[in-house]
Scaffold this motif. Structure first.
Motif, PDB file in Angstrom:
ATOM      1  N   GLN A   3      13.314   0.746  -6.238  1.00  0.00           N
ATOM      2  CA  GLN A   3      12.609   1.404  -7.413  1.00  0.00           C
ATOM      3  C   GLN A   3      11.996   2.759  -7.147  1.00  0.00           C
ATOM      4  O   GLN A   3      11.316   3.072  -6.383  1.00  0.00           O
ATOM      5  N   GLN A   4      12.668   3.631  -8.176  1.00  0.00           N
ATOM      6  CA  GLN A   4      12.465   5.055  -8.041  1.00  0.00           C
ATOM      7  C   GLN A   4      12.334   5.786  -6.452  1.00  0.00           C
ATOM      8  O   GLN A   4      11.950   6.709  -6.183  1.00  0.00           O
ATOM      9  N   THR A   5      13.241   5.237  -5.520  1.00  0.00           N
ATOM     10  CA  THR A   5      13.639   5.854  -4.450  1.00  0.00           C
ATOM     11  C   THR A   5      15.137   5.843  -4.232  1.00  0.00           C
ATOM     12  O   THR A   5      15.986   4.912  -4.701  1.00  0.00           O
TER      13      THR A   5
ATOM     14  N   VAL B 237       1.826  -4.498   6.375  1.00  0.00           N
ATOM     15  CA  VAL B 237       3.028  -4.232   5.373  1.00  0.00           C
ATOM     16  C   VAL B 237       2.621  -2.803   4.756  1.00  0.00           C
ATOM     17  O   VAL B 237       3.746  -2.011   4.580  1.00  0.00           O
ATOM     18  N   MET B 238       1.494  -2.466   4.409  1.00  0.00           N
ATOM     19  CA  MET B 238       1.333  -1.220   3.818  1.00  0.00           C
ATOM     20  C   MET B 238       1.724  -0.007   4.858  1.00  0.00           C
ATOM     21  O   MET B 238       2.191   1.106   4.570  1.00  0.00           O
ATOM     22  N   GLU B 239       1.094  -0.171   5.790  1.00  0.00           N
ATOM     23  CA  GLU B 239       1.338   1.102   7.041  1.00  0.00           C
ATOM     24  C   GLU B 239       3.063   0.841   7.217  1.00  0.00           C
ATOM     25  O   GLU B 239       3.571   2.121   7.333  1.00  0.00           O
ATOM     26  N   ALA B 240       3.723  -0.199   7.266  1.00  0.00           N
ATOM     27  CA  ALA B 240       5.297  -0.126   7.429  1.00  0.00           C
ATOM     28  C   ALA B 240       5.777   0.470   6.178  1.00  0.00           C
ATOM     29  O   ALA B 240       6.770   1.120   6.323  1.00  0.00           O
ATOM     30  N   TRP B 241       5.228   0.252   4.942  1.00  0.00           N
ATOM     31  CA  TRP B 241       5.805   1.187   3.767  1.00  0.00           C
ATOM     32  C   TRP B 241       5.518   2.600   3.640  1.00  0.00           C
ATOM     33  O   TRP B 241       6.120   3.167   3.008  1.00  0.00           O
ATOM     34  N   ALA B 242       4.497   3.100   4.471  1.00  0.00           N
ATOM     35  CA  ALA B 242       4.233   4.459   4.289  1.00  0.00           C
ATOM     36  C   ALA B 242       5.215   5.534   4.164  1.00  0.00           C
ATOM     37  O   ALA B 242       6.176   5.441   5.187  1.00  0.00           O
ATOM     38  N   GLY B 243       5.385   6.254   3.329  1.00  0.00           N
ATOM     39  CA  GLY B 243       6.289   7.183   3.216  1.00  0.00           C
ATOM     40  C   GLY B 243       7.200   6.907   1.936  1.00  0.00           C
ATOM     41  O   GLY B 243       7.980   7.719   1.430  1.00  0.00           O
TER      42      GLY B 243
ATOM     43  N   ALA C 132       1.741   0.420  -4.940  1.00  0.00           N
ATOM     44  CA  ALA C 132       1.222  -0.917  -5.651  1.00  0.00           C
ATOM     45  C   ALA C 132       2.563  -1.706  -5.501  1.00  0.00           C
ATOM     46  O   ALA C 132       2.433  -2.885  -5.257  1.00  0.00           O
ATOM     47  N   ARG C 133       3.835  -1.068  -5.138  1.00  0.00           N
ATOM     48  CA  ARG C 133       5.122  -2.018  -4.933  1.00  0.00           C
ATOM     49  C   ARG C 133       4.871  -2.820  -3.411  1.00  0.00           C
ATOM     50  O   ARG C 133       5.200  -3.821  -3.221  1.00  0.00           O
ATOM     51  N   ALA C 134       4.190  -2.207  -2.613  1.00  0.00           N
ATOM     52  CA  ALA C 134       3.886  -2.788  -1.520  1.00  0.00           C
ATOM     53  C   ALA C 134       3.116  -4.119  -1.559  1.00  0.00           C
ATOM     54  O   ALA C 134       3.101  -4.867  -0.820  1.00  0.00           O
ATOM     55  N   ARG C 135       1.913  -3.622  -2.233  1.00  0.00           N
ATOM     56  CA  ARG C 135       0.834  -4.635  -2.357  1.00  0.00           C
ATOM     57  C   ARG C 135       1.619  -5.946  -3.179  1.00  0.00           C
ATOM     58  O   ARG C 135       1.356  -7.195  -2.776  1.00  0.00           O
ATOM     59  N   ASN C 136       2.183  -5.759  -4.106  1.00  0.00           N
ATOM     60  CA  ASN C 136       2.882  -6.677  -4.989  1.00  0.00           C
ATOM     61  C   ASN C 136       4.158  -7.459  -4.117  1.00  0.00           C
ATOM     62  O   ASN C 136       4.409  -8.770  -4.204  1.00  0.00           O
ATOM     63  N   LEU C 137       4.835  -6.581  -3.127  1.00  0.00           N
ATOM     64  CA  LEU C 137       5.776  -7.224  -2.432  1.00  0.00           C
ATOM     65  C   LEU C 137       4.956  -8.329  -1.415  1.00  0.00           C
ATOM     66  O   LEU C 137       5.701  -9.281  -1.289  1.00  0.00           O
TER      67      LEU C 137
ATOM     68  N   LEU D  25      -4.079   4.746  -7.098  1.00  0.00           N
ATOM     69  CA  LEU D  25      -3.108   5.183  -6.489  1.00  0.00           C
ATOM     70  C   LEU D  25      -3.261   5.187  -4.873  1.00  0.00           C
ATOM     71  O   LEU D  25      -4.473   5.509  -4.377  1.00  0.00           O
ATOM     72  N   LEU D  26      -2.210   5.049  -4.067  1.00  0.00           N
ATOM     73  CA  LEU D  26      -2.419   5.096  -2.589  1.00  0.00           C
ATOM     74  C   LEU D  26      -3.377   3.811  -2.143  1.00  0.00           C
ATOM     75  O   LEU D  26      -3.850   3.795  -1.165  1.00  0.00           O
ATOM     76  N   GLY D  27      -3.535   2.844  -3.189  1.00  0.00           N
ATOM     77  CA  GLY D  27      -4.466   1.839  -2.806  1.00  0.00           C
ATOM     78  C   GLY D  27      -4.125   1.020  -1.452  1.00  0.00           C
ATOM     79  O   GLY D  27      -3.042   0.616  -1.200  1.00  0.00           O
ATOM     80  N   GLY D  28      -5.273   0.950  -0.922  1.00  0.00           N
ATOM     81  CA  GLY D  28      -5.108  -0.022   0.506  1.00  0.00           C
ATOM     82  C   GLY D  28      -4.533   0.968   1.783  1.00  0.00           C
ATOM     83  O   GLY D  28      -4.606   0.273   2.939  1.00  0.00           O
TER      84      GLY D  28
END
Length: 359
Positions: free
Chosen positions: A48-50, A80-86, A91-96, A260-263
């Motif tokens: 999504q958007q990437t 999970v959030m750290e692995a998502w960085a970049g 919010a997609r990572a939190r929902n994931l 934005l950039l939550g967590g």
């Protein structure tokens, strides 16, 4: 509304092209096989958007670290959030992670196979539900992303601008979606848009739908889909605080879980607002008061510019050093271990700016 002649023939021609020229992507199943729902879901959320090129290394790393949805559900959300960085859009990572927990806990690790049930899961909207239903479960769902919208607008010579025209484009896509091999068909239309019916300079001469394309017949394919002019993004301003301890470590803190950039971990900063900050008023938001510092806060030359979906951000960088026993809310991190904390792209820019301009 333009109606395609012989939609079954168009679908068959596209599938024949796909069987020859399909992209080889790590989340796709072998020809004739349904894909793993976990892989489909993970890839669709990441995409999504990437871009595909940006997603592939992240997808491979996620699968290696969390090979099943139950493994992902059991992971701490911070990992999970750290692995998502970049990848952005955090919010997609939190929902994931929340979706993985829901499927693992309430559905014994099994995704539902109907669009309506899929849409009830965290972070799964109409498009992702349709993609999972079609690709992973063989349901004749109508899968429409930006690539598909462009293909449909050109195929039907539909000149009404986005986003108002979206329902018409989806209706045309529904007319063409076959009952057989709907998952392959969905991926084929997306591949067509990504590789042939591209935003600029579409390769119409090798398109399997070239003879049926009304946009090509009228010579307007390159101008479609039409779009309303976007309003200019506003600019917001803030100041980040690059604070070094006596041992050379830098202060990090975790942002609130929402927004934005939550967590995510960050270099501490002021709120972002429509007016620029001066250093004196920004000091009230700093992690340490000037009296707790060696020489007080000072601004490094220049600023960091970053663009979000709806606004630009100009972030100045204030720098300071503490005494021997700093007392500040957050985490002191050695400079050579910053990569371990999954800083988002904006904060990586702040780090680079501080290292280049601060001293």
């Amino acid at each position: 509304m333009w109606t395609p002649a012989a939609p079954d023939a168009l679908a068959a021609a596209l599938l024949a092209w796909y069987d020859r020229d399909r992209r080889l992507l790590p989340w796709r199943a072998e020809p004739g096989q349904l894909a793993d729902p976990y892989r489909v879901w993970l890839s669709e959320v990441m995409l999504q958007q990437t871009t595909v090129a940006a997603v592939q290394p992240y997808f491979t790393a996620f699968l290696k670290r969390w090979p099943t949805i139950t493994a992902l559900a059991a992971a701490p959300v911070e990992q999970v959030m750290e692995a998502w960085a970049g990848l952005g859009y955090y919010a997609r990572a939190r929902n994931l992670h929340q979706c993985a927990k829901t499927v693992a806990q309430w559905r014994q690790g099994r995704f539902p196979d109907e669009e309506s049930a899929l849409r009830q899961l965290p972070g799964i909207g109409d498009y992702t539900a349709a993609a999972i239903a079609a690709i992973a479960f063989g349901r004749p769902a109508v899968v429409v992303d930006g690539n598909v919208e462009r293909v449909m607008a050109r195929l039907g010579a539909i000149t009404e601008p986005l986003p108002k025209v979206k329902p018409r484009l989806k209706a045309l896509a529904a007319q063409l979606t076959p009952e057989t091999r709907p998952g392959d068909y969905a991926q084929a239309v997306m591949d067509l848009g990504a590789t042939i019916c591209t935003p600029r300079n579409p390769a119409c001469g090798i398109c399997p739908w070239r003879d049926a394309c009304a946009g090509r017949a009228k010579g307007i394919e390159a101008s479609l889909p039409a779009r309303l002019e976007k309003p200019e993004r506003p600019t917001r301003f803030g100041i980040a605080f690059w604070l070094l301890a006596k041992d050379g470590s830098v202060l990090l803190r975790r942002r609130p879980p929402t927004g934005l950039l939550g967590g995510m971990m960050e270099i501490p900063s002021t709120p972002w607002r429509t007016e620029p900050w001066n250093l004196d008023e920004a000091a009230a938001e700093a992690p340490l008061a000037p009296a707790q510092l060696r020489d007080g806060w000072r601004l490094a030359p220049g600023a960091v510019r970053h663009t979000f979906t709806h606004f630009h951000l100009d972030l100045g960088v204030a720098v300071a050093r503490t005494g021997a026993s700093p007392q500040a809310r957050g985490l002191w991190c050695p400079l050579d271990r910053l990569d371990e904390h999954g800083l988002p792209t904006l904060m990586r820019k702040v780090v680079r700016h501080a290292l280049a301009k601060a001293y």
